[in-house]
Design an enzyme around this catalytic site. Structure first.
Site, PDB file in Angstrom:
ATOM      1  N   HIS A   1       6.890   4.320  -8.383  1.00 56.81           N
ATOM      2  CA  HIS A   1       5.816   3.605  -9.084  1.00 56.81           C
ATOM      3  C   HIS A   1       4.528   3.667  -8.254  1.00 56.81           C
ATOM      4  O   HIS A   1       3.477   4.052  -8.751  1.00 56.81           O
ATOM      5  CB  HIS A   1       6.221   2.160  -9.340  1.00 56.81           C
ATOM      6  CG  HIS A   1       5.068   1.272  -9.718  1.00 56.81           C
ATOM      7  ND1 HIS A   1       4.418   1.385 -10.922  1.00 56.81           N
ATOM      8  CD2 HIS A   1       4.424   0.279  -9.038  1.00 56.81           C
ATOM      9  CE1 HIS A   1       3.431   0.490 -10.968  1.00 56.81           C
ATOM     10  NE2 HIS A   1       3.413  -0.187  -9.837  1.00 56.81           N
TER      11      HIS A   1
ATOM     12  N   ASP B   1     -22.500  23.269 -14.630  1.00 56.89           N
ATOM     13  CA  ASP B   1     -21.053  23.159 -14.415  1.00 56.89           C
ATOM     14  C   ASP B   1     -20.837  22.715 -12.984  1.00 56.89           C
ATOM     15  O   ASP B   1     -21.792  22.422 -12.266  1.00 56.89           O
ATOM     16  CB  ASP B   1     -20.351  24.509 -14.669  1.00 56.89           C
ATOM     17  CG  ASP B   1     -18.877  24.306 -15.039  1.00 56.89           C
ATOM     18  OD1 ASP B   1     -18.182  23.582 -14.309  1.00 56.89           O
ATOM     19  OD2 ASP B   1     -18.427  24.862 -16.061  1.00 56.89           O
TER      20      ASP B   1
ATOM     21  N   TRP C   1       5.907   3.406  -1.013  1.00 53.64           N
ATOM     22  CA  TRP C   1       4.827   4.405  -1.077  1.00 53.64           C
ATOM     23  C   TRP C   1       4.174   4.594   0.286  1.00 53.64           C
ATOM     24  O   TRP C   1       3.474   5.554   0.521  1.00 53.64           O
ATOM     25  CB  TRP C   1       3.792   4.033  -2.141  1.00 53.64           C
ATOM     26  CG  TRP C   1       2.719   3.085  -1.674  1.00 53.64           C
ATOM     27  CD1 TRP C   1       2.825   1.733  -1.589  1.00 53.64           C
ATOM     28  CD2 TRP C   1       1.392   3.424  -1.227  1.00 53.64           C
ATOM     29  NE1 TRP C   1       1.653   1.194  -1.112  1.00 53.64           N
ATOM     30  CE2 TRP C   1       0.750   2.212  -0.879  1.00 53.64           C
ATOM     31  CE3 TRP C   1       0.674   4.609  -1.085  1.00 53.64           C
ATOM     32  CZ2 TRP C   1      -0.557   2.160  -0.406  1.00 53.64           C
ATOM     33  CZ3 TRP C   1      -0.633   4.546  -0.600  1.00 53.64           C
ATOM     34  CH2 TRP C   1      -1.226   3.337  -0.266  1.00 53.64           C
TER      35      TRP C   1
ATOM     36  N   SER D   1      -4.930  19.575  -3.629  1.00 55.71           N
ATOM     37  CA  SER D   1      -5.689  19.413  -4.864  1.00 55.71           C
ATOM     38  C   SER D   1      -6.871  18.469  -4.645  1.00 55.71           C
ATOM     39  O   SER D   1      -7.996  18.757  -5.067  1.00 55.71           O
ATOM     40  CB  SER D   1      -4.763  18.879  -5.957  1.00 55.71           C
ATOM     41  OG  SER D   1      -5.504  18.269  -6.971  1.00 55.71           O
ATOM     42  N   SER D   2      -6.611  17.360  -3.958  1.00 52.15           N
ATOM     43  CA  SER D   2      -7.697  16.407  -3.720  1.00 52.15           C
ATOM     44  C   SER D   2      -8.793  17.013  -2.860  1.00 52.15           C
ATOM     45  O   SER D   2      -9.976  16.788  -3.103  1.00 52.15           O
ATOM     46  CB  SER D   2      -7.176  15.172  -2.991  1.00 52.15           C
ATOM     47  OG  SER D   2      -6.406  14.395  -3.846  1.00 52.15           O
TER      48      SER D   2
ATOM     49  N   HIS E   1      -6.064   3.192   4.640  1.00 54.90           N
ATOM     50  CA  HIS E   1      -7.135   2.271   4.291  1.00 54.90           C
ATOM     51  C   HIS E   1      -8.315   2.966   3.628  1.00 54.90           C
ATOM     52  O   HIS E   1      -8.753   2.543   2.566  1.00 54.90           O
ATOM     53  CB  HIS E   1      -7.568   1.348   5.416  1.00 54.90           C
ATOM     54  CG  HIS E   1      -8.514   0.340   4.871  1.00 54.90           C
ATOM     55  ND1 HIS E   1      -8.093  -0.779   4.197  1.00 54.90           N
ATOM     56  CD2 HIS E   1      -9.860   0.376   4.743  1.00 54.90           C
ATOM     57  CE1 HIS E   1      -9.140  -1.404   3.693  1.00 54.90           C
ATOM     58  NE2 HIS E   1     -10.226  -0.727   4.019  1.00 54.90           N
TER      59      HIS E   1
ATOM     60  N   GLU F   1      -8.110   5.442   1.908  1.00 54.63           N
ATOM     61  CA  GLU F   1      -7.575   5.762   0.586  1.00 54.63           C
ATOM     62  C   GLU F   1      -7.857   4.648  -0.434  1.00 54.63           C
ATOM     63  O   GLU F   1      -8.210   4.924  -1.569  1.00 54.63           O
ATOM     64  CB  GLU F   1      -6.064   6.017   0.697  1.00 54.63           C
ATOM     65  CG  GLU F   1      -5.311   6.050  -0.619  1.00 54.63           C
ATOM     66  CD  GLU F   1      -5.648   7.243  -1.503  1.00 54.63           C
ATOM     67  OE1 GLU F   1      -6.195   8.224  -0.954  1.00 54.63           O
ATOM     68  OE2 GLU F   1      -5.394   7.181  -2.709  1.00 54.63           O
TER      69      GLU F   1
ATOM     70  N   TYR G   1     -10.311   2.761  -0.522  1.00 53.73           N
ATOM     71  CA  TYR G   1     -11.718   2.847  -0.917  1.00 53.73           C
ATOM     72  C   TYR G   1     -12.002   4.109  -1.713  1.00 53.73           C
ATOM     73  O   TYR G   1     -12.912   4.144  -2.539  1.00 53.73           O
ATOM     74  CB  TYR G   1     -12.632   2.680   0.296  1.00 53.73           C
ATOM     75  CG  TYR G   1     -12.657   1.226   0.661  1.00 53.73           C
ATOM     76  CD1 TYR G   1     -13.380   0.331  -0.125  1.00 53.73           C
ATOM     77  CD2 TYR G   1     -11.864   0.713   1.676  1.00 53.73           C
ATOM     78  CE1 TYR G   1     -13.336  -1.023   0.126  1.00 53.73           C
ATOM     79  CE2 TYR G   1     -11.823  -0.642   1.925  1.00 53.73           C
ATOM     80  CZ  TYR G   1     -12.562  -1.507   1.148  1.00 53.73           C
ATOM     81  OH  TYR G   1     -12.506  -2.852   1.377  1.00 53.73           O
TER      82      TYR G   1
ATOM     83  N   SER H   1     -21.436   0.216 -12.016  1.00 49.40           N
ATOM     84  CA  SER H   1     -22.886   0.227 -11.797  1.00 49.40           C
ATOM     85  C   SER H   1     -23.624   1.005 -12.884  1.00 49.40           C
ATOM     86  O   SER H   1     -24.834   0.868 -13.025  1.00 49.40           O
ATOM     87  CB  SER H   1     -23.219   0.838 -10.437  1.00 49.40           C
ATOM     88  OG  SER H   1     -22.524   0.164  -9.425  1.00 49.40           O
TER      89      SER H   1
ATOM     90  N   HIS I   1      -5.288  -3.488  10.073  1.00 49.27           N
ATOM     91  CA  HIS I   1      -5.061  -4.799   9.446  1.00 49.27           C
ATOM     92  C   HIS I   1      -3.793  -4.768   8.584  1.00 49.27           C
ATOM     93  O   HIS I   1      -3.348  -5.804   8.124  1.00 49.27           O
ATOM     94  CB  HIS I   1      -6.272  -5.290   8.643  1.00 49.27           C
ATOM     95  CG  HIS I   1      -6.658  -4.434   7.476  1.00 49.27           C
ATOM     96  ND1 HIS I   1      -7.961  -4.227   7.113  1.00 49.27           N
ATOM     97  CD2 HIS I   1      -5.938  -3.739   6.585  1.00 49.27           C
ATOM     98  CE1 HIS I   1      -8.008  -3.450   6.045  1.00 49.27           C
ATOM     99  NE2 HIS I   1      -6.794  -3.137   5.704  1.00 49.27           N
ATOM    100  N   HIS I   2      -3.256  -3.581   8.361  1.00 46.20           N
ATOM    101  CA  HIS I   2      -1.963  -3.498   7.678  1.00 46.20           C
ATOM    102  C   HIS I   2      -0.810  -3.662   8.658  1.00 46.20           C
ATOM    103  O   HIS I   2       0.353  -3.594   8.271  1.00 46.20           O
ATOM    104  CB  HIS I   2      -1.822  -2.149   6.961  1.00 46.20           C
ATOM    105  CG  HIS I   2      -2.848  -1.958   5.880  1.00 46.20           C
ATOM    106  ND1 HIS I   2      -2.643  -2.358   4.588  1.00 46.20           N
ATOM    107  CD2 HIS I   2      -4.093  -1.441   5.913  1.00 46.20           C
ATOM    108  CE1 HIS I   2      -3.711  -2.082   3.859  1.00 46.20           C
ATOM    109  NE2 HIS I   2      -4.620  -1.527   4.645  1.00 46.20           N
TER     110      HIS I   2
ATOM    111  N   THR J   1     -19.137  -5.717   0.465  1.00 46.52           N
ATOM    112  CA  THR J   1     -18.447  -5.904  -0.815  1.00 46.52           C
ATOM    113  C   THR J   1     -19.109  -7.035  -1.590  1.00 46.52           C
ATOM    114  O   THR J   1     -19.343  -6.936  -2.800  1.00 46.52           O
ATOM    115  CB  THR J   1     -16.957  -6.212  -0.587  1.00 46.52           C
ATOM    116  OG1 THR J   1     -16.428  -5.261   0.342  1.00 46.52           O
ATOM    117  CG2 THR J   1     -16.176  -6.124  -1.882  1.00 46.52           C
TER     118      THR J   1
ATOM    119  N   LYS K   1     -22.329  -6.022  -3.261  1.00 44.48           N
ATOM    120  CA  LYS K   1     -22.148  -5.311  -4.537  1.00 44.48           C
ATOM    121  C   LYS K   1     -21.957  -6.297  -5.681  1.00 44.48           C
ATOM    122  O   LYS K   1     -22.593  -6.190  -6.731  1.00 44.48           O
ATOM    123  CB  LYS K   1     -20.937  -4.394  -4.454  1.00 44.48           C
ATOM    124  CG  LYS K   1     -21.092  -3.330  -3.402  1.00 44.48           C
ATOM    125  CD  LYS K   1     -20.375  -2.081  -3.812  1.00 44.48           C
ATOM    126  CE  LYS K   1     -21.212  -0.898  -3.448  1.00 44.48           C
ATOM    127  NZ  LYS K   1     -21.460   0.057  -4.420  1.00 44.48           N
TER     128      LYS K   1
ATOM    129  N   ARG L   1       8.114  -8.836  -0.431  1.00 47.90           N
ATOM    130  CA  ARG L   1       7.936  -7.792  -1.436  1.00 47.90           C
ATOM    131  C   ARG L   1       9.093  -6.796  -1.339  1.00 47.90           C
ATOM    132  O   ARG L   1       9.881  -6.830  -0.400  1.00 47.90           O
ATOM    133  CB  ARG L   1       6.607  -7.078  -1.233  1.00 47.90           C
ATOM    134  CG  ARG L   1       6.514  -6.357   0.082  1.00 47.90           C
ATOM    135  CD  ARG L   1       5.096  -5.926   0.399  1.00 47.90           C
ATOM    136  NE  ARG L   1       4.699  -4.766  -0.400  1.00 47.90           N
ATOM    137  CZ  ARG L   1       3.766  -3.887  -0.027  1.00 47.90           C
ATOM    138  NH1 ARG L   1       3.133  -4.054   1.132  1.00 47.90           N
ATOM    139  NH2 ARG L   1       3.452  -2.874  -0.785  1.00 47.90           N
TER     140      ARG L   1
END
Ligand code: HEM
Ligand SMILES: [Cu+2]
Ligand SMILES: [Cu+2]
Lengths: 384, 526
Positions: B70, B99, B135, B163-164, B247, B249, B251, B262, B296-297, B322, B325, B444
């Site tokens: 998932h 293009d 994950w 790909s990314s 991290h 990622e 963002y 926006s 922080h993780h 943040t 924004k 979790r």
């Protein structure tokens, strides 16, 4: 009936009720009852500090949120096209922008100060009065009371909830999934240092009411501590995904008076002495099978299945090893199989238990080898 | 306009060999929606098992495969490709380019994705089952203790990383080289800005992820011990590498969403975006900060106190840009003349719920408190508020907003609004209670739980089924629009919309801006 009704009401009322209950729970700060909506302040000074930090930042967020959403909803109500307003055209204001950068920054500094001091407290493991080594295993905890005289007391703590409750064939007990065969016992009002490590994968030892969570990492020893100020039974769980039965390795800590603790400890020491005696004994087949079943159910069942049919581990029923050479079978039991989930149980269960479980595997689940292993055989095998 | 322009090729080869940014964008969008449905189906299995205490439907091992797949499918298959699809469609049209800069690579970067996910999904049928290590795939659970399918997982991560990276290089090259004359950087629409910054983040961190999985591969098959303590390695090293990718990622996922919001809020407020410059600077500072907060993780792994403090302060800092924004968006709405069509509703939903996710993020950043929050359902609630109500809501808003431009037909507004309200309610019923069970001590990634968590889990599951079902309405609405929606031919579908994409014909022709547009003096974002 009443329970169901209450439950339905809760499900129906939804978020409003939830917010209210969170707020009230925060104010009441939880008594004996299990708190269902908020963090437990617990029974330690550190826990109280963490709880206070949590509530402070929560209220700061609530206030900022009310302001921000208030402005937004005001705007949504009054600045809509259907009211015939003409849109303004402004699109910047250095003053406002500086303000809303600086003000949050100052609030953050305000938060960082108490956060830092609590963190320093958590990290201060000095002056502990006793040390306990906690080791995570797939999927149980081992506790070892380290003492200066080298006579360490150690034992494993396994989930006690029966499979029948988990698989719904029996009603679930009050402490479903949060009960163990042997809890950790520590004295009240005593600074206890925990040395936390793991044997296989990473686990995390977590007891919310003691405000302790530490990763148990193979090859590393982490330090943390607690000082419980109230006697009681505190329950927690493994917090780091550690494989199949991650959800089934609870932590139970029994905080007792110093007197009770001393009594318990000498009981454990006597038990250890008794096992030493048992080591020298010779058992009958029936005795071994009976003990073996108990050991199997507690230590092996999770991977090898209730009927030896296998699962994470290979099948024991009709297995080549369990129906083959005895030394080979003993070897797998004692030393495990490197690089697989089959751990070396030689250091986890004592020689009596090992003798019993190997005998059991060779004579249960349709295996019918007829041979027996005595504790002395295990001892000799370990010596090589 | 000119007759010499060819349209799309016919049949399957149009899609297989296309180098057209619109075709490729379309494929990305459909692919990501398919992944969204697949990842959603896995989530339904999770929530069905968690409906009640006790094991009912699946066994714990399969449950772990579900949570793992998932997460992987939603992050790498649904959210990321959907924004790449949007970038493909919109960036050339927003900067007045014909293009993407590297059209053939564009084709490749899409077409290697479906096989990668096929491979990942096929691991479900392999001996030992699919990856079951979460994950975040922490070693050694993902190395020594992993099922054999982990090797296929590693390969598929390599491919989607590739790909990314190709997609990002393309976006960087396009934005830097193909802007219409007069479109200076500070005139670019914010969506282009946020994607430009995101693309740099991707190029910087995808190789780190590739490094992590390669080290795993070596540990598993070639006898190294990067992450195995027994061989002198370090399991914590894995986490540092993973989160150095992980991290930024998050963002990568949210910045394009910021861009979308926006664009849309000013359109329906009929007022220029407030604080364009500060939006750009805030995005850039968030991107910079995202590289120095990863641990922080890992507050509970036992870092030295100095590290712990550094990462706590740096993480708290992220709240500042943040916040800027959020304040800017709200001030954009202030004294506008708002209407509330479906895209705007989703943006307001985004604004409210993302802000809540930001608040819980701030709470999580307080290291001592995180000792209680970490690896509990509180974290699960946090990241679903930012990723689902953040990224997915904004993506949904984008689809409703630009769909009429893409296909020249208007979606059904009533159905769109219904979709919004069901999603909004379903989402909150699912994830709000997870804050509570998390705080009350529910870890979790567990397939079964203690009795005191039962009520809120049931509520969560009911919400999840509602949210899941509402996506069928979305699919129906989109297909109905494409097939039989009311035709629109105004170039500017929305009266408040600004930007070059609204100057081309509706539906957007196969080729746009073959001759660059001329920009008037007014900045494009105003
Ligand atoms: C105000 C900004 C934010 C702050 C301060 C913040 C902070 C944090 C912290 C401290 C954690 C670790 C919690 C733990 O595991 O104990 C976390 C987890 C997470 N955050 Fe955020 N966050 C923010 C915004 C975001 C955004 C925008 C996203 C993505 C769109 C995001 C996605 C995640 C994810 C996916 C996780 C969990 C990862 C995992 O363990 O599986 N966060 N956040
Ligand atoms: Cu665990
Ligand atoms: Cu993070």
């Amino acid at each position: 009936m009443c329970f169901e009704a209450k439950r339905l009401a809760k499900l129906a009322l939804g978020p409003v009720l939830m917010l209210l209950s969170m707020v009230s729970a925060g104010v009441m700060a939880a008594g004996e009852k299990v708190n269902e909506v908020n963090m437990a302040p617990g029974v330690t000074a550190v826990g109280q500090n963490i709880f206070d930090l949590h509530m402070t930042i929560f209220w700061i967020c609530v206030i900022i949120g009310l302001l921000v959403f208030g402005v937004m909803f005001y705007s949504i109500i009054y600045h809509r096209k259907s009211r015939g307003v003409t849109p303004a055209t402004f699109h910047e204001s250095t003053k406002v922008e500086i303000a809303w950068t600086v003000v949050p920054f100052l609030i953050l500094i305000g938060m960082a100060v108490p956060a830092t001091s609590t963190l320093l407290e958590i990290y201060d493991v000095e002056d502990a009065e006793m040390d306990i080594l906690i080791t995570g295993y797939q999927w149980k905890w081992k506790y070892e009371y380290l003492s200066d005289d080298g006579e360490n007391v150690s034992f494993f703590s396994n989930l006690r909830t029966p499979q029948s409750e988990i698989y719904n064939s029996e009603d679930k007990g009050q402490h479903y999934l949060l009960e163990v065969d042997e809890p950790l016992v520590i004295p009240v009002d005593t600074k206890v240092r925990f040395l936390v490590t793991a044997n296989d994968v990473i686990h995390a030892w977590w007891v919310p009411e003691l405000a302790v969570k530490r990763d148990a990492i193979p090859g590393f020893i982490n330090e943390t501590w607690t000082l419980a100020e109230e006697e009681g039974i505190y329950r927690g769980q493994c917090a780091e995904l550690c494989g199949k039965d991650h959800g089934f390795m609870p932590v139970v800590v029994n905080v007792v008076s110093q007197g009770e603790y001393d009594e318990w400890l000498s009981g454990k020491k006597a038990e250890a002495a008794e096992i030493k005696e048992l080591m020298a004994q010779t058992f009958t087949m029936d005795e071994l099978m009976e003990r073996g079943k108990a050991v199997y159910d507690r230590n092996c069942l999770a991977c090898h299945g209730a009927n030896g049919e296998g699962g994470v581990g290979t099948a024991i029923a009709a297995s080549a090893i369990a129906t083959g050479d005895l030394a080979g079978h003993l070897d797998v039991g004692i030393n495990g199989v490197a690089g697989t989930a089959m751990q070396a149980f030689g250091g986890q269960i004592n020689d009596v238990e090992m003798a019993a479980v190997i005998t059991y595997q060779r004579n249960a689940f349709g295996n019918n080898m007829g041979d027996m292993v005595q504790p002395i055989d295990v001892f000799n095998h370990k010596k090589g | 306009m000119g007759d010499h322009h060819h349209g799309p090729a016919k049949g399957l080869s149009r899609w297989l060999f296309t180098t057209n940014h619109k075709d490729i964008g379309t494929m990305y969008l459909w692919f990501s929606f398919a992944m969204f449905i697949m990842g959603g189906a896995f989530a339904m299995v999770i929530r069905a098992e968690l409906f009640q205490p006790g094991m009912q439907l699946v066994d714990p091992a399969f449950f772990n495969q579900m949570t793992t797949l998932h997460g992987l499918v939603m992050v790498f298959g649904a959210i990321m490709p959907s924004f790449v699809g949007l970038a493909n469609w919109m960036i050339p049209m927003m900067i007045g380019a014909p293009d993407m800069a590297l059209p053939r690579m564009n084709n490749w970067s899409f077409w290697i994705l479906p096989p990668a996910f096929l491979l990942l999904a096929s691991s479900l049928f392999m001996e030992g089952g699919a990856p079951a290590f979460g994950w975040t795939f922490y070693a050694p659970l993902s190395t020594t203790y992993a099922p054999p399918s982990v090797t296929y997982f590693i390969f598929s991560v390599h491919v989607l990383g590739l790909s990314s990276i190709m997609g990002s290089i393309n976006i960087i090259a396009t934005v830097m080289n193909m802007r219409a004359p007069g479109m200076t950087y500070m005139k670019m629409p914010l969506f282009v800005w946020t994607w430009l910054i995101t693309a740099f983040l991707l190029v910087a961190v995808m190789p780190v992820l590739a490094g992590a999985v390669t080290m795993m591969l070596m540990d598993i098959h070639f006898g190294t011990s990067f992450f195995s303590a027994a061989g002198g390695g370090d399991p914590v090293l894995f986490q540092h590498i993973f989160w150095f990718f992980g991290h930024p990622e998050v963002y990568i996922i949210i910045l394009p969403a910021f861009g979308v919001v926006s664009q849309i809020i000013p359109a329906f407020s009929r007022k220029p975006l407030f604080g364009y410059d500060s939006m750009v600077y805030a995005t850039a500072s968030i991107a910079f900060l995202s590289f120095i907060v990863w641990a922080h993780h890992m507050y509970t792994v036992g870092m030295p106190i100095a590290g712990e403090l550094f990462f706590m302060y740096a993480t708290m800092l992220i709240a500042v840009p943040t916040g800027v924004k959020v304040f800017n968006w709200i001030t954009t709405m202030w004294r506008g003349a708002m209407t509330f069509e479906t895209p705007m509703l989703f943006c307001i939903g985004f604004l409210v719920l993302f802000t809540i996710g930001g608040f819980t993020g701030l709470m999580l950043s307080i290291a001592p408190a995180d000792f209680q929050y970490h690896d509990s359902y509180f974290v699960v609630a946090h990241f679903h508020y930012v990723m689902v109500a953040g990224a997915v809501f904004s993506m949904t808003a984008a689809v409703y907003y630009w769909l009429p431009k893409w296909c020249g037909r208007m979606y059904n507004e009533t159905m769109g609004k219904t979709h919004f309200w069901i999603s909004f309610i379903g989402f909150n019923v699912t994830f709000f209670p997870q804050h509570f069970v998390g705080l009350a001590g529910m870890p979790r990634r567990i397939p079964d739980y203690a009795l005191q968590f039962a009520d809120f889990n049931m509520m969560s599951s009911i919400g999840a089924f509602i949210y899941g079902a509402s996506q069928i309405l979305f699919l129906y609405n989109v297909i109905a629009t494409i097939v039989a929606g009311k035709p629109v031919s105004d170039e500017k579908v929305w009266d408040g919309a600004e930007g070059l994409e609204w100057t081309v014909a509706t539906p957007a022709p196969y080729h746009t801006f073959e001759t660059p547009p001329t920009l008037d003096a007014k900045p494009a974002h105003a």
